[in-house]
Design a protein around this motif. Structure first.
Motif, PDB file in Angstrom:
ATOM      1  N   GLY A  29      19.792  36.269 -23.968  1.00 16.39           N
ATOM      2  CA  GLY A  29      19.411  36.334 -22.565  1.00 16.39           C
ATOM      3  C   GLY A  29      19.051  37.718 -22.075  1.00 16.39           C
ATOM      4  O   GLY A  29      18.434  37.866 -21.013  1.00 16.39           O
ATOM      5  N   ALA A  30      19.436  38.742 -22.796  1.00 13.04           N
ATOM      6  CA  ALA A  30      19.075  40.113 -22.413  1.00 13.04           C
ATOM      7  C   ALA A  30      17.665  40.408 -22.903  1.00 13.04           C
ATOM      8  O   ALA A  30      17.340  40.184 -24.068  1.00 13.04           O
ATOM      9  CB  ALA A  30      20.059  41.106 -23.003  1.00 13.04           C
ATOM     10  N   GLY A  31      16.832  40.898 -22.004  1.00 10.87           N
ATOM     11  CA  GLY A  31      15.447  41.179 -22.352  1.00 10.87           C
ATOM     12  C   GLY A  31      15.038  42.587 -21.996  1.00 10.87           C
ATOM     13  O   GLY A  31      15.847  43.521 -21.994  1.00 10.87           O
ATOM     14  N   ARG A  32      13.772  42.731 -21.615  1.00  7.14           N
ATOM     15  CA  ARG A  32      13.212  44.066 -21.369  1.00  7.14           C
ATOM     16  C   ARG A  32      13.920  44.774 -20.215  1.00  7.14           C
ATOM     17  O   ARG A  32      14.223  45.968 -20.318  1.00  7.14           O
ATOM     18  CB  ARG A  32      11.720  43.913 -21.070  1.00  7.14           C
ATOM     19  N   ARG A  88      13.115  40.489 -28.860  1.00  6.92           N
ATOM     20  CA  ARG A  88      14.048  40.240 -27.753  1.00  6.92           C
ATOM     21  C   ARG A  88      13.469  40.667 -26.407  1.00  6.92           C
ATOM     22  O   ARG A  88      13.815  40.103 -25.370  1.00  6.92           O
ATOM     23  CB  ARG A  88      15.363  40.986 -28.000  1.00  6.92           C
ATOM     24  N   THR A  89      12.622  41.676 -26.408  1.00  2.00           N
ATOM     25  CA  THR A  89      12.120  42.248 -25.154  1.00  2.00           C
ATOM     26  C   THR A  89      10.678  41.853 -24.848  1.00  2.00           C
ATOM     27  O   THR A  89      10.118  42.307 -23.838  1.00  2.00           O
ATOM     28  CB  THR A  89      12.208  43.784 -25.203  1.00  2.00           C
ATOM     29  N   GLY A  90      10.077  41.018 -25.687  1.00  2.00           N
ATOM     30  CA  GLY A  90       8.699  40.597 -25.453  1.00  2.00           C
ATOM     31  C   GLY A  90       7.680  41.695 -25.663  1.00  2.00           C
ATOM     32  O   GLY A  90       6.575  41.656 -25.116  1.00  2.00           O
ATOM     33  N   LEU A  91       8.025  42.681 -26.471  1.00  4.90           N
ATOM     34  CA  LEU A  91       7.144  43.829 -26.699  1.00  4.90           C
ATOM     35  C   LEU A  91       6.549  43.819 -28.105  1.00  4.90           C
ATOM     36  O   LEU A  91       6.290  44.864 -28.702  1.00  4.90           O
ATOM     37  CB  LEU A  91       7.933  45.131 -26.480  1.00  4.90           C
ATOM     38  N   GLN A  92       6.297  42.625 -28.625  1.00  2.00           N
ATOM     39  CA  GLN A  92       5.810  42.526 -30.003  1.00  2.00           C
ATOM     40  C   GLN A  92       4.523  43.321 -30.232  1.00  2.00           C
ATOM     41  O   GLN A  92       4.318  43.881 -31.314  1.00  2.00           O
ATOM     42  CB  GLN A  92       5.573  41.049 -30.377  1.00  2.00           C
ATOM     43  N   LEU A 107       8.005  53.239 -23.985  1.00  4.50           N
ATOM     44  CA  LEU A 107       7.882  51.908 -24.587  1.00  4.50           C
ATOM     45  C   LEU A 107       8.173  50.826 -23.557  1.00  4.50           C
ATOM     46  O   LEU A 107       7.403  49.888 -23.382  1.00  4.50           O
ATOM     47  CB  LEU A 107       8.842  51.778 -25.776  1.00  4.50           C
ATOM     48  N   LEU A 108       9.297  50.954 -22.867  1.00  2.00           N
ATOM     49  CA  LEU A 108       9.759  49.883 -21.990  1.00  2.00           C
ATOM     50  C   LEU A 108       9.018  49.807 -20.668  1.00  2.00           C
ATOM     51  O   LEU A 108       8.978  48.753 -20.037  1.00  2.00           O
ATOM     52  CB  LEU A 108      11.253  50.072 -21.737  1.00  2.00           C
ATOM     53  N   GLU A 109       8.405  50.912 -20.236  1.00  2.00           N
ATOM     54  CA  GLU A 109       7.699  50.909 -18.966  1.00  2.00           C
ATOM     55  C   GLU A 109       6.203  51.195 -19.131  1.00  2.00           C
ATOM     56  O   GLU A 109       5.478  51.278 -18.147  1.00  2.00           O
ATOM     57  CB  GLU A 109       8.318  51.944 -18.021  1.00  2.00           C
ATOM     58  N   GLY A 110       5.752  51.323 -20.386  1.00  2.00           N
ATOM     59  CA  GLY A 110       4.347  51.642 -20.625  1.00  2.00           C
ATOM     60  C   GLY A 110       3.426  50.453 -20.387  1.00  2.00           C
ATOM     61  O   GLY A 110       3.849  49.325 -20.289  1.00  2.00           O
TER      62      GLY A 110
END
Length: 336
Positions: free
Chosen positions: A7-10, A62-66, A333-336
């Motif tokens: 359940g934990a994501g970006r 897990r974060t949808g950043l494939q 990465l996470l906010e780009g």
């Protein structure tokens, strides 16, 4: 290593990296943790503390950043020396904590673990050590638990191609990895009972270097270039064809090079008296497919040292360049 919880994501990952970055910055300055400091490291000062964060292959799923996952982060291939414990391998997030004082390192570990909160859980944790600063009369290459000098052939910052081999260039591919590096982490058990049955001369033949001072068997001192063609009166190579130091030479592996930063470990003694001890092998490179992988494949095909070691855990992590002032690790990465 940590795994993000179900359940934990970006969003949760970004908040976690913010907390971790803030905590690491304070602790590395010798200050208390931001929340509920345990006082374990009170009076110790920074003690050269470093906290390094990396991202594993699964983090991007897990974060949808494939689409931001680097091709260099593809899973490592299987090797013949692998006896891998999956529970102690891989992980979504990797944290390396190093310090001159073990209490300071433990203090940082507890702070990082508590900061994980409900977003991530520890997947595995390993303790390593190196020679204490000041233990020798002058700085020298450390020895591993086999008694060998370990790291003699490391690339040096003064080498003209050092940065090209170790760091992802800027602009990077992907961009968030600019000035970063890839860390391969391997828990390598040393079969010390078998190793210690060898004479010192036999051990030197396995490694290709003198045990006393790390000099190549072809002559000279530790820093003397190894002469792979030098032979004795019988025509036998002084550095055996299957010697570890010969096989790992960059010029024998298409120029493949990696910066070794290993730690020894000792996790107790098995019921039969066998020590669970060896090397937490960590190496850094701009691309593991051009660094660790070709060298390990060649070792698989005939390294004399293979009889005395067993790879028991493995991981590969993308470590971005250091966060700028006001940034948190992984922000691009996470906010780009």
């Amino acid at each position: 290593a940590f795994d993000l919880v179900a359940g934990a994501g970006r969003k949760e990952a970004a908040a976690l990296l913010r907390r971790w970055s803030a905590t690491a910055e304070r602790l590395m300055a010798g200050e208390p943790a931001p929340h509920d400091d345990t006082d374990v490291a009170r009076d110790a000062g920074p003690s050269s503390l470093t906290v390094t964060f990396g991202f594993g292959h699964g983090f991007f799923d897990r974060t949808g950043l494939q689409k931001q996952r680097p091709a260099a982060l593809d899973p490592l291939p299987d090797f013949s020396s692998d006896r891998l414990d999956k529970a102690r391998s891989d992980g979504d997030l990797w944290v390396q904590i190093g310090a001159d004082d073990a209490l300071v390192a433990f203090h940082a570990l507890r702070a990082i673990q508590k900061d994980a909160g409900s977003a991530a859980r520890v997947r595995w944790q390993m303790n390593g050590f190196n020679r204490s600063p000041g233990a020798t009369a002058h700085p020298m290459t450390a020895r591993n638990l086999m008694g060998q000098l370990d790291g003699t052939g490391n690339p040096k910052p003064s080498d003209p191609d050092f940065e090209k081999r170790i760091f992802v260039p800027a602009p990077g591919e992907p961009a968030w990895m600019a000035n970063g590096s890839y860390a391969v982490v391997r828990r390598i058990r040393m079969l010390l009972d078998d190793w210690e049955k060898l004479s010192a001369t036999a051990q030197e033949q396995v490694i290709g270097r003198r045990k006393a001072d790390g000099a190549p068997l072809s002559g000279g001192d530790e820093t003397t270039p190894m002469d792979l063609e030098k032979a004795d009166a019988n025509g036998d190579y002084l550095v055996p064809l299957n010697a570890h130091a010969r096989i790992t030479r960059p010029d024998r592996n298409g120029g493949a090079a990696m910066l070794r930063r290993p730690f020894s470990y000792h996790d107790g003694i098995d019921a039969d008296g066998t020590p669970d001890a060896g090397l937490l092998f960590i190496c850094w490179q701009a691309d593991p497919l051009r660094g660790f992988v070709p060298v390990q494949r060649k070792l698989d095909r005939g390294d004399a040292l293979s009889r005395f070691i067993r790879h028991e855990a493995s991981g590969l992590f993308a470590v971005p360049g250091g966060a700028a002032k006001g940034e948190y690790v992984g922000q691009r990465l996470l906010e780009g």
